[in-house]
Design an enzyme around this catalytic site. Structure first.
Site, PDB file in Angstrom:
ATOM      1  N   SER A  90       0.989  -1.523  -0.204  1.00 58.92           N
ATOM      2  CA  SER A  90      -0.425   0.331  -0.280  1.00 58.92           C
ATOM      3  C   SER A  90       0.517   1.019  -0.006  1.00 58.92           C
ATOM      4  CB  SER A  90      -1.518   0.250   1.230  1.00 58.92           C
ATOM      5  OG  SER A  90      -1.694   1.174   1.088  1.00 58.92           O
ATOM      6  N   ASP A 217      -9.287  -5.675  -5.899  1.00 58.07           N
ATOM      7  CA  ASP A 217      -8.912  -4.669  -4.383  1.00 58.07           C
ATOM      8  C   ASP A 217     -10.194  -3.501  -3.656  1.00 58.07           C
ATOM      9  OD1 ASP A 217      -7.886  -3.006  -3.178  1.00 58.07           O
ATOM     10  OD2 ASP A 217      -5.717  -3.788  -3.871  1.00 58.07           O
ATOM     11  N   HIS A 247      -7.137  -5.684  -0.389  1.00 61.38           N
ATOM     12  CA  HIS A 247      -5.737  -5.046  -0.602  1.00 61.38           C
ATOM     13  C   HIS A 247      -4.826  -5.537   0.226  1.00 61.38           C
ATOM     14  CE1 HIS A 247      -3.622  -1.233  -0.673  1.00 61.38           C
ATOM     15  NE2 HIS A 247      -4.022  -1.349   0.784  1.00 61.38           N
TER      16      HIS A 247
END
Length: 282
Positions: A90, A217, A247
């Site tokens: 991320s 996601d 995610h």
């Protein structure tokens, strides 16, 4: 109070620096770290500045502080190994790319896991998708700076068992286990600034990139995040869409595939350096 949750797993002379995400913890990189270490790599899962405490601790830091802590961790790992790879989840993927852009002399490859330039996944509310860009302005004018965006199910996890464990950990208040339950607006504003800078710096990334991203996601859409990296870095890329995760791909259902793809990608690069070295010695 900030607690130290980073970990180092000693291995061979090839190191992998692992970087967690915003409001996260090194713990979200533990499974991948152990898998890489079993394959022989020296693994350092660092802790970003301001993390593993409370929201007040995080809000005292900026993206520059986060990146400085990444550089310091890379230099620390560099003392123990001959080759360094960096991989992040991320926002950690953004920081990984920035490290590669600024230090091509020692970053041999990048693991880009669920990279997040935009919060535009299918679970994000409409206002977040379209108005998060205003967060930097709110911070500039000191508005709503005590507000947080509270995470909601599925918390980036398709695996319901792991999701329940993470939700319980977040609710416990121990931010070293699963991170903070909310994303403070000031920190989100800093991430927006970081994302804009990294997007501009992508052409400076010359280290090969392994891009792993969920096709489903819930936080960051694959087309407006992962494919931005694939299209703009000045390096060979391997793009792997994952179809049975959300995610948090480092701990979700396809975590073993993340480990296997990373091992294969990094080992091939190390082998190419060894081959070049042998040729030069002849």
């Amino acid at each position: 109070m900030i607690q130290n949750a980073e970990f180092i797993l000693p291995g061979n002379r090839t190191g992998v620096l692992l970087i967690h995400g915003l409001t996260g913890t090194p713990n979200e990189m533990r499974i991948v770290g152990r898998g890489l270490n079993r394959a022989g790599f020296t693994v350092y899962a660092m802790q970003l500045a301001g993390h593993c405490g409370d929201e007040a601790d995080l809000n005292k830091t900026t993206w520059q502080d986060w990146y400085k802590s990444v550089e310091e961790a890379a230099f620390k790992l560099q003392e123990q190994v001959d080759h360094i790879f960096v991989a992040g989840l991320s926002m950690g993927a953004l920081l990984s790319l920035k490290l590669a852009a600024e230090h091509p002399e020692f970053v041999k490859g990048v693991g880009v896991y669920g990279v997040t330039f935009n919060y535009d996944g299918w679970s994000m509310p409409l206002w977040a998708k379209h108005f998060f860009f205003l967060l930097t302005w709110l911070k500039r004018f000191n508005l709503f700076q005590k507000t947080s965006f509270l995470e909601q199910p599925p918390y980036g996890l398709k695996d319901e068992r792991i999701r329940a464990t993470v939700a319980e950990s977040m609710a416990s208040g121990d931010s070293t286990q699963a991170g903070l339950a909310g994303n403070p607006f000031p920190a989100l504003a800093e991430m927006q600034k970081l994302a804009a800078i990294v997007r501009k710096e992508l052409p400076k990334v010359h280290s090969p990139c392994l891009i792993l991203h969920s096709s489903h996601d819930d936080i960051a859409d694959i087309n407006t995040n992962a494919k931005v990296v694939e299209s703009n870095v000045s390096a060979p890329t391997k793009f792997v869409p994952l179809d049975d995760s959300y995610h948090m791909i480092t701990i979700d259902r396809q975590r073993r595939q993340v480990i296997e793809e990373s091992i294969d990608f990094f080992e091939k690069i190390v082998a190419s350096y060894a081959l070049d070295s042998n040729r030069q010695q002849r």
